[in-house]
Design an enzyme around this catalytic site. Structure first.
Site, mmCIF file in Angstrom:
data_model
loop_
_atom_site.group_PDB
_atom_site.id
_atom_site.type_symbol
_atom_site.label_atom_id
_atom_site.label_comp_id
_atom_site.label_asym_id
_atom_site.label_seq_id
_atom_site.Cartn_x
_atom_site.Cartn_y
_atom_site.Cartn_z
ATOM 1 C CG ASP A 102 48.822 25.534 -32.628
ATOM 2 O OD1 ASP A 102 49.438 26.095 -31.704
ATOM 3 O OD2 ASP A 102 48.002 26.118 -33.358
ATOM 4 C CB CYS B 261 54.595 -5.301 -28.908
ATOM 5 S SG CYS B 261 53.441 -6.669 -29.054
ATOM 6 C CG ASP C 180 44.336 27.201 -36.095
ATOM 7 O OD1 ASP C 180 45.170 27.595 -35.255
ATOM 8 O OD2 ASP C 180 43.904 27.921 -37.006
ATOM 9 C CG ASP D 103 46.688 28.709 -31.598
ATOM 10 O OD1 ASP D 103 47.598 29.484 -31.255
ATOM 11 O OD2 ASP D 103 46.200 28.690 -32.738
ATOM 12 C CB CYS E 112 49.864 -4.232 -27.037
ATOM 13 S SG CYS E 112 51.059 -5.485 -26.521
#
Length: 735
Positions: A640, A55, A636, A458, A52
């Site tokens: 990117d 931590c 994609d 994109d 978490c």
């Protein structure tokens, strides 16, 4: 680096999702694993048990307190930690510092990290199955005791209780070890986590049941113990399953970087080596169809290079001696030779890998709804149970009575509903999205997707089909068929598009390919050419903008074939719908300015950026973040991946590169309408989560006073706890 308020100073991990294991670097000499990064020492470690934001903050702050530390960055999704420092600090002190906080630490291994994640999920699944099987059998015995109330003899009742205890004991040890190990690992370091009250409730309820059985008491609560285990393990398993593939992007990118390379030795021989063995100055042979895994400066050869996955440029470019070819590019034509500009660790792919790590680190700091809820839960439960026990003793109750009421309080406040509130909503939403062709990969993605206010697209392969299409207006079919006879001999994307438009046909004989220019062949004794404007003798002033091919037949006037990368069918409709939702939009592409502007104007998007490198895309995302925007990135390509990882939330189409799919929060198919479906589902899921936490809070407000006043037994408390879990599950299933 972001410091989080939740349990950042000694509160322990409120989630308790996994304890540190016994493999540890504590006391081990880590000097052999230290590498250099510039003038700094670098060490990669695997940290186990950190699940978490509390931590993460605690570990990073402790390591930063050591002398000479420059960077200490922990990635919660895969447990990988990178530490950079200057000076004489011994690396073993870093391991000891983390270990002394109660976390497991060892030298980092990608394979070990993946294996540990799978092992944890499998272990939770087995423990859940054992607990569920035992709960069903013990409940059968309990029903017999309840049904025989007033008629069943004491000996028979004691025997049934004893059998229940014999079933519950090994289950408690086996299935409960996930909670006991986690609780003990933090308790021995003077801290607490969510598993401490859970472990106390399990042990006390079992101990009280054993005491009651030995003393022929009317009630035993072995069924409550095992039911509690079963419901808690459901939440743990669901969460582990959603987390397991969170760091898949790094593995996919590593697979590209770890490919083999053809190196030419000083005596002219070719040898195949691992990419990580390449050194600056090595001569590399890049064969036709091969993907570069190191950055190269070409020394000989001319060929077309496909950089679409690296830069976003939709069309190949001609590369000759002196040109730079970046890692991730594909050689489409003739073999090339080049000089390595650096090791694989210094390539563009490695830079993108660094962006992915930074993105995962940032997502790790995201304060999930569940983290916010449980950060206050541990001290509340401990205090309520302790005050209940003391209060009953003060008012004259026996130790047995006080323990029974305290145990009932622990059980009735046990965080089953809290543990299930978010995971069950995520699983239900994920299942519904999967039926719509959308694969959700990140556990907290729904929460982040629900808050986006700006969308960055994109271009190539995202808003468009990613493949050139011939504009057939005014094209003579006979001329098209002749040009296609040459085009069938080429793998160039424009040639493929021309062949697609022409359909099936013959291939010209003896087609010659001239790298960077085009194709030439004789058709019925007439020399024909297909390629660039220069290749057919067209003056530069007459050449057209945008992707095109020219066809020359003999001495005739050259014929122009124009191509375009068409938008997806539902692109305009999706853009309009997103604007109606109040979202602002922009296009961020590595493609040419004219192509990006043409598409943006066609779709009605005012803001656009062209010829953006992977670093440019990341910089734009960082600027938007600084402005306070909650950005959704849709892309994609490999170029990117960094932006997808660093965005507040991200989506990628199903045909995208594996690295991009792994870096994003979800993968959609069937068109851009999947973006709308995902956003709609995320807003609904976020509402359901908030409702579930509200229901869990309401349940505690009602149940705790009843338990504290001694009006419920541990059994009734277990039933009430199970009922609260059922309520949040039913709420999650609502449409």
């Amino acid at each position: 680096m972001t410091d989080l308020p939740a349990n950042a100073d000694g509160g322990g991990c409120p989630s308790g999702l996994a304890p540190p294991d016994t493999k540890s670097a504590h006391g081990t000499d880590l000097s052999a694993f230290v590498t250099q990064k510039g003038n700094l020492n670098r060490l990669h470690l695997s940290v186990r048990g950190a699940k978490c934001g509390g931590c993460l903050s605690k570990i990073e702050k402790a390591v930063h307190a050591l002398p000479g530390i420059d960077t200490a960055r922990l990635n919660l999704s895969n447990g990988q930690m990178e530490v950079l420092w200057a000076g004489d600090l011994k690396p073993s002190r870093i391991g000891e510092t983390i270990s002394n906080l109660g976390y497991g630490v060892s030298v980092h291994s990608e394979d070990d990290a993946a294996k540990d994640a799978k092992r944890e999920e499998r272990s939770l699944l087995i423990a859940m199955g054992v607990a569920g099987f035992a709960a069903a059998n013990i409940m059968l015995l309990s029903v017999s005791v309840w049904g025989g109330h007033g008629e069943m003899g004491q000996t028979t009742r004691d025997a049934l209780h004893a059998i229940s205890g014999l079933i519950a004991l090994p289950v408690l040890v086996f299935s409960g070890r996930h909670f006991f190990k986690s609780a003990w690992s933090v308790l021995k370091h003077g801290r607490a986590n969510m598993d401490v009250p859970i472990s106390l409730a399990l042990i006390l309820a079992f101990s009280v049941s054993v005491f009651e059985t030995i003393n022929s008491g009317k009630h035993a609560y072995f069924d409550a113990v095992v039911m509690l285990l079963f419901f808690l393990l459901i939440g743990r398993f669901l969460d582990a399953r959603l987390r397991r593939q969170a760091h898949a992007a790094a593995h996919d990118l590593a697979a590209l970087r770890n490919s083999s390379v053809n190196r030419i030795t000083s005596d002219g021989k070719t040898e195949t080596i691992r990419a990580d063995a390449v050194k600056e100055g090595d001569t590399i042979l890049l064969a036709a169809g091969e993907r570069a895994v190191v950055d190269l400066r070409l020394t000989s050869g001319t060929s077309e290079i496909d950089e679409s996955l690296v830069t976003g440029e939709s069309l190949p470019r001609i590369a000759a001696a002196g040109a730079t070819v970046y890692a991730g590019s594909v050689n489409l034509g003739q073999p090339l030779r080049g000089t390595a500009l650096g090791a694989a660790a210094d390539s563009l792919l490695s830079d993108i890998a660094g962006m992915l790590e930074a993105g995962e680190q940032r997502r790790s700091t995201y304060r999930k709804i569940a983290d916010k809820a449980v950060s206050l839960y541990v001290p509340f439960v401990h205090t309520a149970a302790l005050l209940t026990f003391i209060g009953w003793l003060v008012f004259g109750a026996s130790i047995r009575e006080a323990v029974m009421v305290a145990v009932a309080t622990l059980i009735i406040t046990c965080p089953c509903a809290l543990a299930l509130a978010a995971p069950v909503v995520q699983v239900v939403a994920s299942g519904r999205l999967f039926k719509q062709g959308i694969y959700l990969k990140s556990g907290d993605a729904l929460e982040r997707l629900a808050t986006v206010d700006h969308v960055v697209f994109d271009k190539t392969g995202t808003l468009t089909l990613g493949e050139p299409v011939l504009n057939e207006d005014g094209v003579d079919p006979e001329t098209l068929n002749k040009a296609a006879m040459l085009a069938r001999a080429s793998r160039h994307p424009l040639s493929r598009a021309l062949v697609t438009a022409a359909g099936a046909g013959n291939l010209a004989t003896d087609v010659k390919e001239f790298p960077g220019l085009g194709l030439e062949a004789d058709l019925d004794g007439v020399t024909c050419r297909l390629g660039s404007a220069d290749w057919v003798g067209v003056e530069a002033a007459e050449a057209t903008d945008g992707p095109s091919l020219w066809f020359l037949e003999g001495e005739n006037t050259p014929i122009l074939f124009r191509f375009s990368d068409e938008p997806r069918e539902d692109a305009a409709e999706t853009i309009t719908a997103l604007e109606q939702l109040g979202l602002s939009l922009e296009v961020l592409s590595g493609d040419r300015a004219d192509a990006v502007q043409r598409l943006s104007d066609r779709l009605g998007i005012d803001q656009w950026t062209a010829q953006a490198s992977p670093q440019d895309k990341v910089e734009r995302l960082e600027n938007l973040r600084a402005e306070g925007r909650q950005t959704l990135m849709v892309g994609d390509g490999i170029n990117d991946a960094g932006a997808l990882s660093l965005a507040h939330a991200s989506l990628t189409p199903g045909g995208a590169m594996d690295v991009s799919q792994s870096a994003s929060d979800a993968v959609f198919s069937g068109g851009l309408s999947g973006i709308l479906d995902t956003l709609s589902a995320s807003k609904t899921a976020r509402t359901r989560m908030q409702q579930n936490f509200g229901l869990a809070a309401l349940y505690n407000l009602i149940a705790i006073p009843i338990a504290v006043t001694g009006n419920v037994t541990p059994l009734i408390a277990a039933i009430a706890m199970s009922a609260s879990s059922l309520v949040v599950t039913i709420n999650a299933l609502r449409r």
